[in-house]
Every structure is written in structure tokens, then in C-alpha cells.
Design a protein around this motif. Structure first.
Motif, PDB file in Angstrom:
ATOM      1  N   UNK A   1      -4.492  10.915 149.572  1.00 15.99           N
ATOM      2  CA  UNK A   1      -3.820  11.839 150.469  1.00 15.99           C
ATOM      3  C   UNK A   1      -2.505  12.310 149.854  1.00 15.99           C
ATOM      4  N   UNK A   2      -2.082  13.478 150.305  1.00 11.90           N
ATOM      5  CA  UNK A   2      -0.799  13.995 149.862  1.00 11.90           C
ATOM      6  C   UNK A   2       0.322  13.173 150.518  1.00 11.90           C
ATOM      7  N   UNK A   3       1.295  12.766 149.712  1.00 11.94           N
ATOM      8  CA  UNK A   3       2.364  11.922 150.240  1.00 11.94           C
ATOM      9  C   UNK A   3       3.723  12.536 149.944  1.00 11.94           C
ATOM     10  N   UNK A   4       4.631  12.405 150.888  1.00 15.26           N
ATOM     11  CA  UNK A   4       5.985  12.891 150.694  1.00 15.26           C
ATOM     12  C   UNK A   4       6.749  11.991 149.749  1.00 15.26           C
ATOM     13  N   UNK A   5       7.533  12.609 148.872  1.00 15.28           N
ATOM     14  CA  UNK A   5       8.324  11.875 147.888  1.00 15.28           C
ATOM     15  C   UNK A   5       9.804  11.933 148.247  1.00 15.28           C
ATOM     16  N   UNK A   6      10.300  13.152 148.497  1.00 11.90           N
ATOM     17  CA  UNK A   6      11.716  13.320 148.809  1.00 11.90           C
ATOM     18  C   UNK A   6      11.909  14.661 149.495  1.00 11.90           C
ATOM     19  N   UNK A   7      12.974  14.748 150.285  1.00 14.22           N
ATOM     20  CA  UNK A   7      13.288  15.988 150.996  1.00 14.22           C
ATOM     21  C   UNK A   7      14.796  16.219 150.950  1.00 14.22           C
ATOM     22  N   UNK A   8      15.168  17.485 150.905  1.00 16.77           N
ATOM     23  CA  UNK A   8      16.576  17.863 150.928  1.00 16.77           C
ATOM     24  C   UNK A   8      16.726  19.071 151.849  1.00 16.77           C
ATOM     25  N   UNK A   9      17.687  18.980 152.755  1.00 18.61           N
ATOM     26  CA  UNK A   9      17.955  20.101 153.658  1.00 18.61           C
ATOM     27  C   UNK A   9      19.365  20.601 153.424  1.00 18.61           C
ATOM     28  N   UNK A  10      19.476  21.910 153.287  1.00 13.86           N
ATOM     29  CA  UNK A  10      20.778  22.514 153.029  1.00 13.86           C
ATOM     30  C   UNK A  10      21.717  22.301 154.227  1.00 13.86           C
ATOM     31  N   UNK A  11      21.227  22.523 155.429  1.00 20.25           N
ATOM     32  CA  UNK A  11      22.032  22.346 156.631  1.00 20.25           C
ATOM     33  C   UNK A  11      22.069  20.867 156.982  1.00 20.25           C
ATOM     34  N   UNK A  12      23.265  20.350 157.035  1.00 22.95           N
ATOM     35  CA  UNK A  12      23.411  18.938 157.352  1.00 22.95           C
ATOM     36  C   UNK A  12      23.424  18.029 156.144  1.00 22.95           C
ATOM     37  N   UNK A  13      23.214  18.625 154.939  1.00 20.00           N
ATOM     38  CA  UNK A  13      23.245  17.843 153.693  1.00 20.00           C
ATOM     39  C   UNK A  13      22.337  16.616 153.810  1.00 20.00           C
ATOM     40  N   UNK A  14      21.129  16.844 154.279  1.00 28.28           N
ATOM     41  CA  UNK A  14      20.187  15.748 154.507  1.00 28.28           C
ATOM     42  C   UNK A  14      19.379  15.493 153.244  1.00 28.28           C
ATOM     43  N   UNK A  15      19.270  14.240 152.872  1.00 31.77           N
ATOM     44  CA  UNK A  15      18.400  13.813 151.775  1.00 31.77           C
ATOM     45  C   UNK A  15      17.680  12.538 152.203  1.00 31.77           C
ATOM     46  N   UNK A  16      16.384  12.529 151.990  1.00 28.79           N
ATOM     47  CA  UNK A  16      15.588  11.343 152.301  1.00 28.79           C
ATOM     48  C   UNK A  16      14.587  11.111 151.176  1.00 28.79           C
ATOM     49  N   UNK A  17      14.252   9.824 150.978  1.00 31.30           N
ATOM     50  CA  UNK A  17      13.269   9.437 149.984  1.00 31.30           C
ATOM     51  C   UNK A  17      12.205   8.552 150.615  1.00 31.30           C
ATOM     52  N   UNK A  18      10.993   8.679 150.111  1.00 29.35           N
ATOM     53  CA  UNK A  18       9.972   7.710 150.449  1.00 29.35           C
ATOM     54  C   UNK A  18      10.340   6.375 149.799  1.00 29.35           C
ATOM     55  N   UNK A  19       9.921   5.291 150.402  1.00 31.34           N
ATOM     56  CA  UNK A  19      10.240   3.977 149.842  1.00 31.34           C
ATOM     57  C   UNK A  19       9.759   3.866 148.398  1.00 31.34           C
ATOM     58  N   UNK A  20       8.629   4.463 148.106  1.00 33.68           N
ATOM     59  CA  UNK A  20       8.054   4.374 146.759  1.00 33.68           C
ATOM     60  C   UNK A  20       8.866   5.161 145.738  1.00 33.68           C
ATOM     61  N   UNK A  21       9.748   6.053 146.215  1.00 32.69           N
ATOM     62  CA  UNK A  21      10.503   6.909 145.309  1.00 32.69           C
ATOM     63  C   UNK A  21      11.931   6.421 145.086  1.00 32.69           C
TER      64      UNK A  21
END
Length: 126
Positions: free
Chosen positions: A44-64
Motif C-alpha cells: 500500500x501507499x504510505x505517507x513518509x512526511x508532510x509539510x504545510x506552509x501555513x502553521x509551519x507544520x512538519x510531520x514524519x512517519x515513524x519509519x522516516x
């Protein structure tokens, strides 16, 4: 509408590094949040990381965490994914995705993203 174009994939040996790029064109509001997903054959397709300009949000999957770094150049509307200490298990098609609003804790689920690029292949040999 948003168009996404990925680049930077390739074939590397285990332990190597790559820098993937994804440039968005079209609505900047719709590409507020840009993420990297990956999909290996038969998985399956899995999320690795995300970045949002508004709010300076950054998140990573545990595996990343620890090996992957997402960054962004707002002037170029481009998001990068630096991947290091690659292993054969990182072999996959890496896709860029975009959505106007941060999906919260479920960000890693693909259906929360509205726009997708064609992907760039990363192949890691042992």
C-alpha cells in the motif's frame, strides 16, 4: 488545480543518499500542504512526511524519523525530501501529493490528499 512534478529519484547503493524534489504549479492555496508518499510493489501507499506552509507544520512517519528530512522553498513552491542511509527496503515509487488543509493525525492516509504527481522511482541495491 495543482500540478505536481517530482524529480531526483534514481538507483543507489545501500547506505547512499538522495534528494527528491517536487514542484507545484497552479493554485498555491491548494498546495498549502505537500507530502511525500511511497509505494513499493505489492504494498500500500504510505505517507513518509508532510509539510504545510501555513502553521509551519512538519510531520514524519515513524519509519522516516531520523533518516528522512522534508523541507520547502516557498518562493519556488517546491518541497524536498532528503533521504539518507538508504536500504533496499526503501526501494519504491515516491509520490508527491498536495492538499489545501492539514489533515491532522491522519495525514499519512493517501485519500486526504487531492493532487498527486506521477512519482519518481528510488531503487536501492545491496
Amino acid at each position: 488545480q495543482v500540478q505536481l512534478a517530482e524529480s531526483g529519484g534514481g538507483s543507489v547503493q545501500a547506505g547512499g543518499s538522495l534528494r527528491l524534489s517536487c514542484t507545484a504549479s497552479g493554485s498555491t492555496d491548494s498546495s498549502n500542504c505537500m507530502a511525500w508518499f511511497r509505494q513499493a510493489p505489492g504494498q500500500e501507499r504510505e505517507g513518509v512526511a508532510v509539510n504545510c506552509r501555513i502553521g509551519y507544520i512538519t510531520r514524519y512517519a515513524d519509519s522516516a524519523k531520523g533518516r528522512f528530512t522534508i523541507s520547502r522553498d516557498n518562493a519556488k513552491n517546491t518541497v524536498y525530501l532528503e533521504v539518507s542511509s538508504l536500504t533496499p527496503e526503501d526501494t519504491a515509487m515516491y509520490h508527491c501529493a498536495a492538499t489545501p488543509f492539514f489533515p491532522g493525525g491522519v495525514w499519512s492516509q493517501p485519500h486526504h490528499f487531492d493532487y498527486w504527481g506521477q512519482g519518481t522511482q528510488v531503487t536501492v541495491s545491496s
